[in-house]
Structure formats: structure tokens, C-alpha cells
Design a protein around this motif. Sequence first.
Motif, short mmCIF file in Angstrom:
data_model
loop_
_atom_site.label_atom_id
_atom_site.label_comp_id
_atom_site.label_asym_id
_atom_site.label_seq_id
_atom_site.Cartn_x
_atom_site.Cartn_y
_atom_site.Cartn_z
N CYS A 1 27.54 -19.22 29.43
CA CYS A 1 26.39 -19.59 29.99
C CYS A 1 26.31 -19.79 31.51
CB CYS A 1 26.34 -21.21 29.60
SG CYS A 1 26.31 -21.56 27.89
N VAL A 2 24.90 -19.79 31.76
CA VAL A 2 24.66 -19.31 33.26
C VAL A 2 23.69 -20.44 33.59
CG1 VAL A 2 23.61 -17.90 34.91
CG2 VAL A 2 24.95 -16.85 33.18
N GLU A 3 23.96 -21.22 34.85
CA GLU A 3 22.83 -22.13 35.44
C GLU A 3 22.37 -21.54 36.76
OE1 GLU A 3 24.66 -26.29 34.17
OE2 GLU A 3 25.62 -25.36 35.56
N THR B 1 28.40 -21.80 33.82
CA THR B 1 28.52 -23.23 33.37
C THR B 1 29.93 -23.78 32.97
OG1 THR B 1 26.14 -22.85 32.64
CG2 THR B 1 27.31 -24.68 31.55
N LYS B 2 30.55 -22.71 32.40
CA LYS B 2 31.81 -23.35 31.85
C LYS B 2 33.15 -23.38 32.97
CE LYS B 2 33.03 -18.72 29.87
NZ LYS B 2 32.07 -18.10 30.86
N ASP B 3 32.76 -22.84 33.86
CA ASP B 3 33.78 -23.14 35.21
C ASP B 3 33.07 -23.64 36.50
OD1 ASP B 3 35.96 -23.42 36.60
OD2 ASP B 3 36.62 -21.48 36.55
N ARG B 4 32.60 -24.66 36.55
CA ARG B 4 31.82 -25.10 37.58
C ARG B 4 32.67 -25.36 38.78
NH1 ARG B 4 28.76 -29.04 33.80
NH2 ARG B 4 26.97 -27.91 33.11
N THR B 5 33.86 -25.38 38.82
CA THR B 5 34.81 -25.42 40.09
C THR B 5 34.93 -24.20 40.79
OG1 THR B 5 36.59 -24.37 38.94
CG2 THR B 5 36.33 -26.87 38.75
N ARG B 6 34.30 -23.10 40.42
CA ARG B 6 34.23 -21.93 41.16
C ARG B 6 32.82 -21.59 41.83
NH1 ARG B 6 36.12 -16.79 37.59
NH2 ARG B 6 35.83 -15.85 39.74
N PRO B 7 32.91 -21.01 43.02
CA PRO B 7 31.67 -21.00 43.75
C PRO B 7 30.36 -20.34 43.10
CG PRO B 7 33.21 -19.71 44.80
CD PRO B 7 34.06 -20.22 43.53
N ALA B 8 29.20 -20.95 43.42
CA ALA B 8 27.94 -20.32 42.88
C ALA B 8 27.98 -19.28 43.82
CB ALA B 8 26.85 -21.50 43.05
N HIS B 9 27.03 -18.33 43.29
CA HIS B 9 26.74 -17.16 43.99
C HIS B 9 25.24 -17.39 44.35
CE1 HIS B 9 29.93 -14.45 42.49
NE2 HIS B 9 29.68 -15.03 41.27
N TYR B 10 24.95 -17.00 45.80
CA TYR B 10 23.66 -17.15 46.29
C TYR B 10 22.75 -15.98 46.58
CZ TYR B 10 19.82 -18.23 49.61
OH TYR B 10 18.69 -18.47 50.35
N PHE B 11 21.58 -16.20 46.03
CA PHE B 11 20.66 -15.01 46.08
C PHE B 11 19.53 -15.29 47.16
CE2 PHE B 11 22.89 -14.50 42.41
CZ PHE B 11 23.42 -13.01 42.46
N THR B 12 19.06 -14.45 48.11
CA THR B 12 17.92 -14.71 48.91
C THR B 12 16.51 -14.67 48.20
OG1 THR B 12 17.44 -12.47 49.49
CG2 THR B 12 19.15 -13.65 50.77
N PRO B 13 15.51 -15.15 48.70
CA PRO B 13 14.35 -15.11 47.88
C PRO B 13 14.04 -13.70 47.65
CG PRO B 13 14.11 -16.61 49.52
CD PRO B 13 15.44 -15.99 49.85
N ALA B 14 14.23 -12.58 48.47
CA ALA B 14 13.96 -11.23 48.16
C ALA B 14 14.77 -10.57 47.07
CB ALA B 14 13.91 -10.32 49.28
#
Length: 67
Positions: A23-25, A39-52
Amino acid sequence: MPSDPGQLCWRTSSFSGGNGGQCVEVAEAPEGGRYVRDTKDRTRPAHYFTPAEWDAFIRGVKAGEFD
């Protein structure tokens, strides 16, 4: 970019259901960018994407570039 993605409103992808826990959030950042996390490992950092970057990704999905 918010300093704490944990404070954002996360939603699970509608394509994540029933696929063995893969799963992806996604959360929208205040300036319009998006964070994506596993979703299954929320301890890992999230990836950020700019609006573009997010816009280019969505256009690619709609165009079938990832099928």
C-alpha cells in the motif's frame, strides 16, 4: 516543505486494496507538493515531490506511461 510530514492528512491509494499489503499513502503539503510513503512501514521517510513533479507524474499515469 513542512518540517514534519507526520502532521499531514494521509490517505491510502484507492489502488492499494487487497494486494498483499503493498500500500501507498499520499499527503498534500501546504504549498501543493505531495509526500508519498509506504503504508506498511511508516518509520521510513516519506518521499517528497514538488507540485511540478507531482503534476508530471499524474499526467504520465493518465497517459498510460506506467502500464
